[in-house]
Design a protein around this motif. Structure first.
Motif, PDB file in Angstrom:
ATOM      1  N   TRP A   1       0.869  -1.305   0.048  1.00 46.02           N
ATOM      2  CA  TRP A   1       0.037  -0.146   0.281  1.00 46.02           C
ATOM      3  C   TRP A   1       0.774   1.250  -0.054  1.00 46.02           C
ATOM      4  O   TRP A   1       0.501   2.100  -0.803  1.00 46.02           O
ATOM      5  CB  TRP A   1      -0.955  -0.087   1.391  1.00 46.02           C
ATOM      6  N   MET A   2       2.208   1.169   0.831  1.00 44.97           N
ATOM      7  CA  MET A   2       3.032   2.324   0.917  1.00 44.97           C
ATOM      8  C   MET A   2       3.394   2.708  -0.493  1.00 44.97           C
ATOM      9  O   MET A   2       3.344   4.006  -1.013  1.00 44.97           O
ATOM     10  CB  MET A   2       3.908   2.035   1.876  1.00 44.97           C
ATOM     11  N   CYS A   3       3.468   1.700  -1.279  1.00 44.55           N
ATOM     12  CA  CYS A   3       3.957   1.851  -2.566  1.00 44.55           C
ATOM     13  C   CYS A   3       3.086   2.555  -3.468  1.00 44.55           C
ATOM     14  O   CYS A   3       3.495   3.239  -4.473  1.00 44.55           O
ATOM     15  CB  CYS A   3       4.899   0.659  -3.010  1.00 44.55           C
ATOM     16  N   ALA A   4       1.908   2.086  -3.599  1.00 40.10           N
ATOM     17  CA  ALA A   4       0.922   2.274  -4.411  1.00 40.10           C
ATOM     18  C   ALA A   4       0.222   3.567  -4.155  1.00 40.10           C
ATOM     19  O   ALA A   4      -0.340   4.191  -4.950  1.00 40.10           O
ATOM     20  CB  ALA A   4      -0.086   1.205  -4.259  1.00 40.10           C
ATOM     21  N   VAL A   5       0.329   4.152  -2.852  1.00 43.55           N
ATOM     22  CA  VAL A   5      -0.655   5.249  -2.562  1.00 43.55           C
ATOM     23  C   VAL A   5      -0.124   6.612  -3.220  1.00 43.55           C
ATOM     24  O   VAL A   5      -1.051   7.099  -3.586  1.00 43.55           O
ATOM     25  CB  VAL A   5      -0.502   5.478  -0.956  1.00 43.55           C
ATOM     26  N   PRO A   6       1.221   6.828  -3.265  1.00 45.36           N
ATOM     27  CA  PRO A   6       1.425   8.027  -4.134  1.00 45.36           C
ATOM     28  C   PRO A   6       0.991   8.218  -5.416  1.00 45.36           C
ATOM     29  O   PRO A   6       0.421   9.176  -5.840  1.00 45.36           O
ATOM     30  CB  PRO A   6       3.060   8.264  -3.866  1.00 45.36           C
ATOM     31  N   HIS A   7       1.005   7.071  -6.046  1.00 45.90           N
ATOM     32  CA  HIS A   7       0.404   6.790  -7.413  1.00 45.90           C
ATOM     33  C   HIS A   7      -1.255   7.085  -7.569  1.00 45.90           C
ATOM     34  O   HIS A   7      -2.064   7.750  -8.209  1.00 45.90           O
ATOM     35  CB  HIS A   7       0.810   5.750  -8.269  1.00 45.90           C
ATOM     36  N   LEU A   8      -1.823   6.421  -6.494  1.00 42.41           N
ATOM     37  CA  LEU A   8      -3.134   6.242  -6.623  1.00 42.41           C
ATOM     38  C   LEU A   8      -3.809   7.737  -5.946  1.00 42.41           C
ATOM     39  O   LEU A   8      -4.874   8.206  -6.529  1.00 42.41           O
ATOM     40  CB  LEU A   8      -3.644   5.173  -5.617  1.00 42.41           C
ATOM     41  N   ARG A   9      -2.994   8.458  -5.130  1.00 41.81           N
ATOM     42  CA  ARG A   9      -3.415   9.715  -4.844  1.00 41.81           C
ATOM     43  C   ARG A   9      -3.369  10.707  -5.719  1.00 41.81           C
ATOM     44  O   ARG A   9      -4.163  11.586  -5.850  1.00 41.81           O
ATOM     45  CB  ARG A   9      -2.410  10.316  -3.770  1.00 41.81           C
ATOM     46  N   ARG A  10      -2.863  10.556  -6.814  1.00 41.51           N
ATOM     47  CA  ARG A  10      -2.665  11.383  -8.189  1.00 41.51           C
ATOM     48  C   ARG A  10      -3.585  10.980  -9.150  1.00 41.51           C
ATOM     49  O   ARG A  10      -3.838  11.582 -10.072  1.00 41.51           O
ATOM     50  CB  ARG A  10      -1.286  11.430  -8.666  1.00 41.51           C
ATOM     51  N   ALA A  11      -4.440   9.881  -8.669  1.00 38.75           N
ATOM     52  CA  ALA A  11      -5.463   9.267  -9.975  1.00 38.75           C
ATOM     53  C   ALA A  11      -6.640   9.934  -9.842  1.00 38.75           C
ATOM     54  O   ALA A  11      -7.448   9.719 -10.958  1.00 38.75           O
ATOM     55  CB  ALA A  11      -5.361   7.819  -9.829  1.00 38.75           C
ATOM     56  N   GLY A  12      -7.044  11.027  -9.065  1.00 39.96           N
ATOM     57  CA  GLY A  12      -8.242  11.296  -9.122  1.00 39.96           C
ATOM     58  C   GLY A  12      -9.301  10.540  -8.599  1.00 39.96           C
ATOM     59  O   GLY A  12      -9.366   9.832  -7.627  1.00 39.96           O
ATOM     60  N   ASP A  13     -10.533  10.330  -9.516  1.00 41.11           N
ATOM     61  CA  ASP A  13     -11.691   9.551  -8.824  1.00 41.11           C
ATOM     62  C   ASP A  13     -11.112   8.153  -9.070  1.00 41.11           C
ATOM     63  O   ASP A  13     -11.055   7.703 -10.153  1.00 41.11           O
ATOM     64  CB  ASP A  13     -12.770   9.871  -9.739  1.00 41.11           C
ATOM     65  N   LEU A  14     -11.345   7.441  -7.734  1.00 39.68           N
ATOM     66  CA  LEU A  14     -10.737   6.032  -7.880  1.00 39.68           C
ATOM     67  C   LEU A  14     -12.182   5.063  -7.762  1.00 39.68           C
ATOM     68  O   LEU A  14     -11.920   3.904  -7.751  1.00 39.68           O
ATOM     69  CB  LEU A  14      -9.968   5.718  -6.629  1.00 39.68           C
ATOM     70  N   ARG A  15     -13.467   5.599  -8.065  1.00 41.17           N
ATOM     71  CA  ARG A  15     -14.437   4.620  -8.138  1.00 41.17           C
ATOM     72  C   ARG A  15     -14.533   3.439  -9.263  1.00 41.17           C
ATOM     73  O   ARG A  15     -14.163   4.100 -10.402  1.00 41.17           O
ATOM     74  CB  ARG A  15     -15.694   5.401  -8.092  1.00 41.17           C
ATOM     75  N   GLY A  16     -14.629   2.429  -9.013  1.00 36.85           N
ATOM     76  CA  GLY A  16     -14.454   1.194  -9.670  1.00 36.85           C
ATOM     77  C   GLY A  16     -13.302   0.974 -10.287  1.00 36.85           C
ATOM     78  O   GLY A  16     -13.144  -0.040 -11.220  1.00 36.85           O
ATOM     79  N   ARG A  17     -12.196   1.490  -9.855  1.00 35.25           N
ATOM     80  CA  ARG A  17     -10.798   1.281 -10.231  1.00 35.25           C
ATOM     81  C   ARG A  17     -10.076   0.554  -9.145  1.00 35.25           C
ATOM     82  O   ARG A  17      -8.767  -0.039  -9.417  1.00 35.25           O
ATOM     83  CB  ARG A  17      -9.915   2.397 -10.237  1.00 35.25           C
ATOM     84  N   LEU A  18     -10.650   0.088  -8.022  1.00 36.64           N
ATOM     85  CA  LEU A  18      -9.731  -0.651  -6.774  1.00 36.64           C
ATOM     86  C   LEU A  18     -10.575  -1.920  -6.712  1.00 36.64           C
ATOM     87  O   LEU A  18     -11.810  -2.155  -6.834  1.00 36.64           O
ATOM     88  CB  LEU A  18     -10.174   0.440  -5.482  1.00 36.64           C
ATOM     89  N   TRP A  19      -9.757  -2.854  -6.147  1.00 39.53           N
ATOM     90  CA  TRP A  19     -10.234  -4.020  -6.176  1.00 39.53           C
ATOM     91  C   TRP A  19     -11.269  -4.349  -4.957  1.00 39.53           C
ATOM     92  O   TRP A  19     -10.878  -3.679  -3.870  1.00 39.53           O
ATOM     93  CB  TRP A  19      -9.073  -5.290  -5.645  1.00 39.53           C
ATOM     94  N   SER A  20     -12.265  -4.995  -5.273  1.00 44.11           N
ATOM     95  CA  SER A  20     -13.410  -5.171  -4.206  1.00 44.11           C
ATOM     96  C   SER A  20     -13.728  -6.683  -4.193  1.00 44.11           C
ATOM     97  O   SER A  20     -15.046  -6.977  -3.926  1.00 44.11           O
ATOM     98  CB  SER A  20     -14.574  -4.179  -4.616  1.00 44.11           C
ATOM     99  N   GLY A  21     -12.820  -7.560  -4.475  1.00 40.17           N
ATOM    100  CA  GLY A  21     -13.336  -9.108  -4.235  1.00 40.17           C
ATOM    101  C   GLY A  21     -12.940  -9.739  -3.297  1.00 40.17           C
ATOM    102  O   GLY A  21     -13.117 -10.937  -3.234  1.00 40.17           O
ATOM    103  N   HIS A  22     -13.150  -9.094  -2.033  1.00 40.59           N
ATOM    104  CA  HIS A  22     -12.837  -9.826  -0.675  1.00 40.59           C
ATOM    105  C   HIS A  22     -13.852 -10.801  -0.724  1.00 40.59           C
ATOM    106  O   HIS A  22     -13.471 -11.915   0.058  1.00 40.59           O
ATOM    107  CB  HIS A  22     -12.994  -8.603   0.408  1.00 40.59           C
ATOM    108  N   CYS A  23     -15.184 -10.304  -0.711  1.00 39.34           N
ATOM    109  CA  CYS A  23     -16.087 -11.301  -0.322  1.00 39.34           C
ATOM    110  C   CYS A  23     -16.060 -12.526  -1.231  1.00 39.34           C
ATOM    111  O   CYS A  23     -16.463 -13.900  -0.666  1.00 39.34           O
ATOM    112  CB  CYS A  23     -17.522 -10.589  -0.306  1.00 39.34           C
ATOM    113  N   GLU A  24     -15.644 -12.427  -2.482  1.00 39.60           N
ATOM    114  CA  GLU A  24     -15.664 -13.432  -3.235  1.00 39.60           C
ATOM    115  C   GLU A  24     -14.584 -14.417  -3.074  1.00 39.60           C
ATOM    116  O   GLU A  24     -14.709 -15.714  -3.124  1.00 39.60           O
ATOM    117  CB  GLU A  24     -15.490 -12.862  -4.821  1.00 39.60           C
TER     118      GLU A  24
END
Length: 227
Positions: free
Chosen positions: A170-193
């Protein structure tokens, strides 16, 4: 003796609280990669003495989140895309071992069915945060999800190692994700699966779910890094 024991517990708790707070500052993007600070600055910021702060910073350095900057204090570690690829590979290998172990547990093993229900609740919260693009909430629940899931394997050393990998990822990914703007639908949500696959004792399905997740995460971060 009871007094000194009490002080030791208080000091240890404060040390952990400071370490957790600083980790959240890093994952929240408020302490940026490469940013330098001193023990004195952190102690004054939190209104505490220097000793537990220094201990917390040493702990975070051992976990790979900080670097000791000689004569200047500490610096937030800077990870590369190569580091991220290696983290993905390492956590995949660990996850596969956990999945195999859980799928091979006896059906009546008390560690699994009821405990997975608790893990699912964390996954539901993580999935909701991912759908909303709420990175801060997602990171918190995602780390708890994987920490509780890996704990079911029954090996605290492996669980701690895996948790550190997740934090570093997460520490490695966060700086890039913070610059991505709207993250809806772009992040993994398969936890329950994933939990469903483990409830079904299907290690192959669990592997496929996480392999797809890791591939998507790597593509996303690499694309964001290229601008």
């Amino acid at each position: 003796m009871p007094v000194s024991d009490g002080l030791a517990v208080t000091r240890s708790t404060l040390r952990q609280q400071i370490a957790d707070a600083l980790r959240d500052e890093i994952l929240g993007g408020r302490l940026a990669p490469g940013q330098e600070f001193t023990v004195k600055e952190i102690a004054e910021g939190y209104g505490v003495s220097a000793t537990p702060v220094r201990e917390a910073l040493v702990d975070l350095t051992a976990q790979g989140l900080l670097d000791s900057a000689q004569h200047r204090g500490f610096r937030v570690h800077e990870y590369s895309l190569g580091d991220y690829r290696s983290m993905i590979e390492a956590r995949s290998l660990v996850a596969d071992g956990i999945f195999r172990g859980l799928s091979e547990n006896p059906p009546d093993d008390p560690r699994t069915p009821a405990a997975l229900a608790g893990v699912r609740r964390r996954g539901e919260e993580a999935a909701r945060a991912a759908g909303a693009g709420d990175l801060n909430v997602l990171i918190g629940y995602d780390l708890r999800f994987w920490r509780e899931l890996s704990a079911l394997f029954g090996n605290p050393y492996l669980s701690d190692f895996f948790h550190r990998l997740r934090v570093q990822s997460w520490m490695c990914a966060v700086p890039h994700l913070r610059r991505a703007g709207d993250l809806r639908g772009r992040l993994w949500s398969g936890h329950c699966e994933l939990v469903d696959a483990l409830v079904a004792r299907d290690a192959h399905a669990a592997h496929a779910i996480v392999a797809a997740y890791n591939e998507d995460a790597l593509v996303l971060i690499e694309s964001l890094a290229k601008g």
